[in-house]
Design a protein around this motif. Structure first.
Motif, PDB file in Angstrom:
ATOM      1  N   UNK A   1       0.836  -1.204   0.000  1.00 58.72           N
ATOM      2  CA  UNK A   1       0.000   0.000   0.000  1.00 58.72           C
ATOM      3  C   UNK A   1       0.870   1.253   0.000  1.00 58.72           C
TER       4      UNK A   1
ATOM      5  N   UNK B   1       1.190   3.898  -3.259  1.00 58.28           N
ATOM      6  CA  UNK B   1       0.385   5.061  -2.911  1.00 58.28           C
ATOM      7  C   UNK B   1       0.501   6.222  -3.866  1.00 58.28           C
TER       8      UNK B   1
ATOM      9  N   UNK C   1      -4.615   4.051  -5.107  1.00 60.14           N
ATOM     10  CA  UNK C   1      -5.033   4.255  -3.722  1.00 60.14           C
ATOM     11  C   UNK C   1      -4.074   3.580  -2.738  1.00 60.14           C
ATOM     12  N   UNK C   2      -3.740   4.276  -1.665  1.00 61.81           N
ATOM     13  CA  UNK C   2      -2.784   3.766  -0.683  1.00 61.81           C
ATOM     14  C   UNK C   2      -2.004   4.922  -0.114  1.00 61.81           C
ATOM     15  N   UNK C   3      -0.799   4.623   0.350  1.00 60.71           N
ATOM     16  CA  UNK C   3       0.043   5.680   0.873  1.00 60.71           C
ATOM     17  C   UNK C   3       0.451   5.420   2.306  1.00 60.71           C
ATOM     18  N   UNK C   4       1.179   6.361   2.860  1.00 59.81           N
ATOM     19  CA  UNK C   4       1.751   6.186   4.184  1.00 59.81           C
ATOM     20  C   UNK C   4       0.706   6.033   5.266  1.00 59.81           C
ATOM     21  N   UNK C   5      -0.368   6.825   5.190  1.00 56.39           N
ATOM     22  CA  UNK C   5      -1.370   6.771   6.249  1.00 56.39           C
ATOM     23  C   UNK C   5      -2.060   5.418   6.295  1.00 56.39           C
ATOM     24  N   UNK C   6      -2.625   5.013   5.136  1.00 54.09           N
ATOM     25  CA  UNK C   6      -3.364   3.754   5.163  1.00 54.09           C
ATOM     26  C   UNK C   6      -2.425   2.572   5.327  1.00 54.09           C
TER      27      UNK C   6
ATOM     28  N   UNK D   1      -1.615   2.329   9.006  1.00 51.90           N
ATOM     29  CA  UNK D   1      -2.739   1.792   9.774  1.00 51.90           C
ATOM     30  C   UNK D   1      -2.862   0.296   9.560  1.00 51.90           C
ATOM     31  N   UNK D   2      -2.625  -0.136   8.309  1.00 53.45           N
ATOM     32  CA  UNK D   2      -2.697  -1.564   8.002  1.00 53.45           C
ATOM     33  C   UNK D   2      -1.645  -2.330   8.804  1.00 53.45           C
TER      34      UNK D   2
ATOM     35  N   UNK E   1      -0.302  -1.404  11.565  1.00 53.63           N
ATOM     36  CA  UNK E   1      -0.683  -1.356  12.972  1.00 53.63           C
ATOM     37  C   UNK E   1      -1.734  -2.413  13.271  1.00 53.63           C
TER      38      UNK E   1
ATOM     39  N   UNK F   1       5.853   9.131   7.160  1.00 56.24           N
ATOM     40  CA  UNK F   1       4.456   9.134   7.603  1.00 56.24           C
ATOM     41  C   UNK F   1       4.066   7.743   8.075  1.00 56.24           C
TER      42      UNK F   1
ATOM     43  N   UNK G   1      -9.083   6.218  -1.342  1.00 53.50           N
ATOM     44  CA  UNK G   1      -8.080   6.471  -0.303  1.00 53.50           C
ATOM     45  C   UNK G   1      -8.732   6.769   1.029  1.00 53.50           C
TER      46      UNK G   1
ATOM     47  N   UNK H   1      -2.628  11.402  -2.590  1.00 50.51           N
ATOM     48  CA  UNK H   1      -1.313  11.141  -2.013  1.00 50.51           C
ATOM     49  C   UNK H   1      -0.308  12.216  -2.397  1.00 50.51           C
TER      50      UNK H   1
END
Lengths: 137, 815
Positions: A24, A28, A32-37, A40-41, A43, A119, B690, B774
């Motif tokens: 992800x 990102x 869709x994806x990136x550091x935030x999601x 969280x994944x 975690x 992030x 997202x 993003x």
């Protein structure tokens, strides 16, 4: 809450979830994806571990202290900004480089990726710090 | 991201036609001197760690070198040149880091570095056993650099920043013995008073810069007529006066200075007599060409100065401590200087410059001497001391010389200072009248005439001060004491002795001092070349000499009657209950009370009240303008709404209702989770994968978190009664309605081009990414994200600390 099914499943699913979180993070920039999601994944992968076994096991699985992750993440994000300063651009300007990897095709790497890694690390660290502190209490 | 600014380039340039000095090399050294002092401040603790007991000699030698360099610039500046140095600092705002050394700035710089040398050396002896001496060096050098910046600044923003730095370093130095509550309170008092004035000063400087159309002092000073005739002249004057008066301890802000005597003696000598408290006076002198000469300027400065001169002199009688007596006499002198600048005639400015120099020398010496005496005897009150001359001969010589200078006895510099003060007050009226073409007004003739008796009276009182501090402790019978006094070490007697001796040399070489130092400084203040009579020690039998003799005679009588005077002053001090110092205490107490009360009301610790406050304030603040500007989009066709959307809405509503009506905690949490998932579904439906993904993950973790903390929560109960529930319902509905209206109005009012279109266009071309969300997060708005993850980190550490605290408290209980 000891359950053989859950603990067996978590042992199998945990690495998959972690790999998925990195996937992800890396995709990102374009999908869709990136550091935030991603963070969280990751975690939630450790939280699953904590639910199946206990908080101490999850902490051992994490290998490093959550505080270290937070610090490393902030430093990575900051470093991504400072790269720009070093080459005379305003703070946090993205800079990119492309190179060819034999067998893997054209690769484009940039400081925004480093920033996103920062992030990711901060999000993992923050979630784990809060959840583990509460679970161990 | 918009470019923040070009890379800072360093350029040095010279301004002005008179500048005959070879510019770049000299001006570069000026900046380097300043940087050297700040650099030394940074490394001082480490230097002290390495050099130990020789640090003060090493640091003193460097500062002495800078002093020498400054002194070597005197001839050039005396011949009319001004040193300039500048580099672009914040070019986007037009702020240059520019320095300027004219006669006035150079004189102040010499005082700062010259006395600074002695202070550093003295501190090494005075605080030799103090565990934090290294830190002290850092603070005092920080102050030295800041003060040097104030007097050399050419840009008013630069001036203000250095000005505030002096307040901060003064705070650190007054509170140096931070374990004593009195020192902390005094430091806070000085900081609050001076930084409150600093705020006013900032406003005043900015207004003045706007009025003059430049932030560069050398340009503002040539546009005095523009500033004086500007509609904002009076506000500018009041604001700048506030800044100068608080810094220079003018009545009614004088009270912080005696309190600041909690600082170690070298600090009192340096900041609170020789340099920092003169910053306000310096600023007034510096801005005289821009602001001076109007009736408002003359009236306010003369009035404030004269009152401060008298109040300081009277209050100096009411104290016993050596340093407090000196502090009040400093207040008196600062008042005198303000008054002289207010008078503003050539004689008055000359007197101000001379008096400032003489005072820096003798008062610095007296403060250091008071420190040495207390260091040797462990006694602090003037009346407990006596007969020290035999035990401490060198200190005694310094004391006598400084005292003679302060009394105004020839051939010391103080004599010339006081003579010119009397000359200024006596001739002010006629000089102002004579200079008809000058911009100096004529309305103040009468009050200026009556200033001479006031000045004489104040100096009679100061005579008592100087005898009590500089003479009495060394004469008479020595008192028995627990600590038999001995002559102090060289670093401790050098401090008082050198300025005292310089005072005598300055007096003897009056002609050279006049042409080399005083005349250029006067020219800088007057803003025009002038022809003053050359300075001389002896003018013959003049009215001023008669006044000097009268002062001495009166002073002797007052000293003889000092016991009764002190009693009278003590009874006067009952007035202090209504004085500005008590006012300060009351204001501070009121402020604390207000802060406590509003904290109790607003930060009451109940989450439900926080929500109530935040939501109702938002509804009020956003709702009010919204009602004025509400504009709803036309709804043409309701058949566009599909059953899926209706289902989603119903699901959200039902789960929200279930959350409100839940009777078990698990039920409430599950229902809230359902609300969250419904919102995530809306994201999915409208093409924001997202957001949806993040929302799903957050909701999941949230529910898990709740389950984890269940164990720690008190049993589930419903606090609110019917009325409270009704109120909450109404507020929730109002908030929901407001948000809905806000979104609809925003949709309807899309006149500006949307920023998202810019992002869509540039995402791939400039940021190499197809996922715009993003790209915004990590590139376009990366600095926001950096802020957000920092907040996240801080919040996590906060949660961790709170839990840890609770855990250790629990362990404590179990023991």
């Amino acid at each position: 809450m000891k359950s053989v099914i859950l603990s067996t499943a978590s042992r199998l699913v945990h690495p998959l979830l972690l790999m998925f979180s990195v996937f992800l993070l890396l995709r990102g920039h374009n999908e869709p994806g990136g550091g935030f999601s991603g963070g969280l994944m990751a975690a939630s992968a450790f939280v699953l571990h904590a639910l199946a076994h206990d908080a101490q096991t999850a902490r051992r699985a994490l290998k490093v202290q959550p505080q270290t992750l937070i610090g490393a993440g902030l430093l990575a994000a900051l470093a991504a900004g400072i790269v720009a300063l070093a080459i005379g651009e305003p703070f946090l300007t993205g800079s990119w480089t492309s190179f060819h990897m034999p067998g893997l095709g054209e690769w484009t790497l940039g400081t925004p990726l480093l920033f996103d890694v920062g992030v990711y690390l901060v999000v993992v660290g923050v979630s784990m710090l809060i959840i583990l502190s509460m679970a161990e209490d | 991201m918009a470019p923040v600014g070009k890379p800072v380039t360093l350029f040095l340039q010279t301004f002005g036609q008179q500048d005959t000095h070879p510019a770049s090399a000299v001006t570069k050294i000026m900046i380097e001197c300043l940087l050297t002092i700040f650099g030394l401040a940074l490394v001082a603790p480490f230097l002290h760690w390495a050099l130990r007991s020789t640090t003060h000699w090493f640091l003193g030698a460097i500062v002495a070198g800078i002093t020498t360099w400054l002194a070597l610039q005197l001839p050039a500046v005396a011949s009319g040149a001004t040193l300039h140095a500048a580099f672009a600092w914040v070019p986007a705002l037009g702020v240059n880091f520019s320095l300027m050394a004219d006669g006035l700035g150079l004189l102040m710089a010499l005082i700062i570095c010259g006395i600074g040398t002695l202070i550093v050396i003295y501190a090494g002896g005075y605080l030799a056993d103090h565990p934090l001496l290294g830190r002290f060096y850092a603070y005092i050098l920080l102050f030295m650099g800041s003060m040097l910046g104030v007097v050399l600044a050419d840009n008013i923003i630069v001036l203000f920043i250095f000005w505030e730095l002096t307040s901060i370093s003064s705070y650190l130095l007054i509170g140096f013995d931070h374990e004593r509550a009195a020192a902390r309170a005094a430091a806070l008092k000085a900081l609050l008073v001076t930084s409150l004035g600093g705020l006013a000063l900032l406003a005043g400087l900015l207004l003045m810069g706007t009025a003059a159309g430049s932030y560069e002092l050398n340009e503002i000073l040539t546009r005095g007529d523009v500033v004086r005739s500007h509609t904002l002249y009076v506000p500018i004057l009041i604001l700048i006066l506030l800044g100068a008066a608080t810094k220079s301890a003018q009545f009614p802000f004088h009270f912080w200075l005696p309190a600041a005597m909690e600082a170690p003696s070298p600090v009192s000598a340096y900041l609170h007599s020789a340099t920092m408290v003169k910053a306000g006076v310096f600023l007034l002198a510096r801005l005289t060409p821009a602001l001076g000469g109007t009736p408002a300027w003359q009236g306010s400065l003369v009035a404030i100065g004269a009152i401060t001169m008298l109040v300081g002199a009277i209050l100096s009688l009411s104290s016993d401590g050596l340093k407090r007596i000196l502090a009040y006499s400093t207040v008196s002198v600062l008042g005198t200087l303000t008054m002289l600048i207010g008078i503003g005639t050539l004689t008055a400015i000359q007197a101000a410059v001379l008096y400032l120099m003489a005072h820096a020398l003798y008062k610095g010496a007296l403060f250091l001497l008071a420190g040495s005496v207390s260091h040797a005897t462990h006694l602090y009150d003037a009346d407990d001391l006596g007969g020290l001359a035999r035990r401490m001969p060198l200190t005694a010589v310094a004391g006598f010389l400084a005292a003679l200078s302060m009394m105004g006895i020839p051939p010391l510099l103080g004599f010339i200072g006081k003579e010119s003060l009397y000359e200024a007050t006596m001739t002010a009226a006629s000089e102002i009248g004579k200079a008809g073409t000058d911009h100096y007004s004529t309305g103040w003739t009468r009050p200026i005439m009556s200033l001479t008796p006031l000045a004489v009276a104040a100096h009679m009182l100061l005579f008592v001060v100087v005898v009590r501090v500089g003479v009495r402790p060394f004469l008479g019978r020595s008192r028995p004491s627990a600590h038999p006094p001995q002559e102090v070490s060289p670093s401790l007697w050098l401090g008082p002795l050198v300025p005292a001796v310089v005072g005598i040399i300055g007096g003897l070489l009056a002609g050279n001092v006049g042409s080399l130092i005083v005349a250029p400084a006067v020219m800088a203040v007057r803003g025009e070349p002038h022809e003053a009579a050359p300075l001389a020690l002896w003018h013959g039998l003049t009215p001023e000499l008669a006044l000097s003799a009268l002062t001495l005679f009166g002073g002797l009588i007052l000293f003889a009657a000092r016991r009764r005077l002190v009693q009278a002053a003590a009874s006067l001090s009952r007035l202090a209950d209504w004085g500005p110092d008590a006012g300060y205490d009351r204001a501070l107490a009121t402020l604390n009370l207000a802060a406590k009360t509003q904290t109790r009301v607003l930060q009451n610790g109940y989450l439900r009240w926080y929500l109530l406050t935040v939501l109702s304030v938002t509804v009020l603040l956003v709702g009010y303008p919204l009602i004025e500007h509400m504009e709803l989009p036309e709804i043409k066709n309701l058949s566009d709404i599909w059953h899926f959307e209706l289902m989603l809405a119903a699901m959200t509503l039902i789960s929200a209702y279930a959350a409100v009506r839940a009777t078990t905690r698990l039920g409430a949490v599950a229902a809230l989770g359902a609300v969250g998932y419904s919102v995530a579904l809306i994201y999915v439906y409208y093409g924001a994968p997202d957001l949806a993904m993040t929302q799903f993950l957050i909701e999941t973790l949230m529910v898990i978190l709740f389950v984890l903390v269940f164990y720690h929560l008190p049993p589930f109960s419903i606090f609110s009664g019917r009325a409270a529930r009704l109120r909450d319902t109404l507020l929730a509905l109002a908030f929901g309605a407001m948000m809905t209206m806000l979104i609809l109005t925003t949709r309807a009012n899309q006149s500006q081009p949307r920023i998202s279109e810019y992002f869509v266009e540039h995402s791939l071309t400039e940021a190499h990414g197809r996922n715009i969300v993003n790209v915004i997060l990590v590139d376009f708005r990366a600095i926001d994200t950096l802020g957000e993850i920092t907040v996240l980190a801080v919040a996590a550490v906060g949660v961790f600390a709170l839990l840890k605290l609770r855990r250790s408290a629990k362990k404590e209980e179990m023991r």
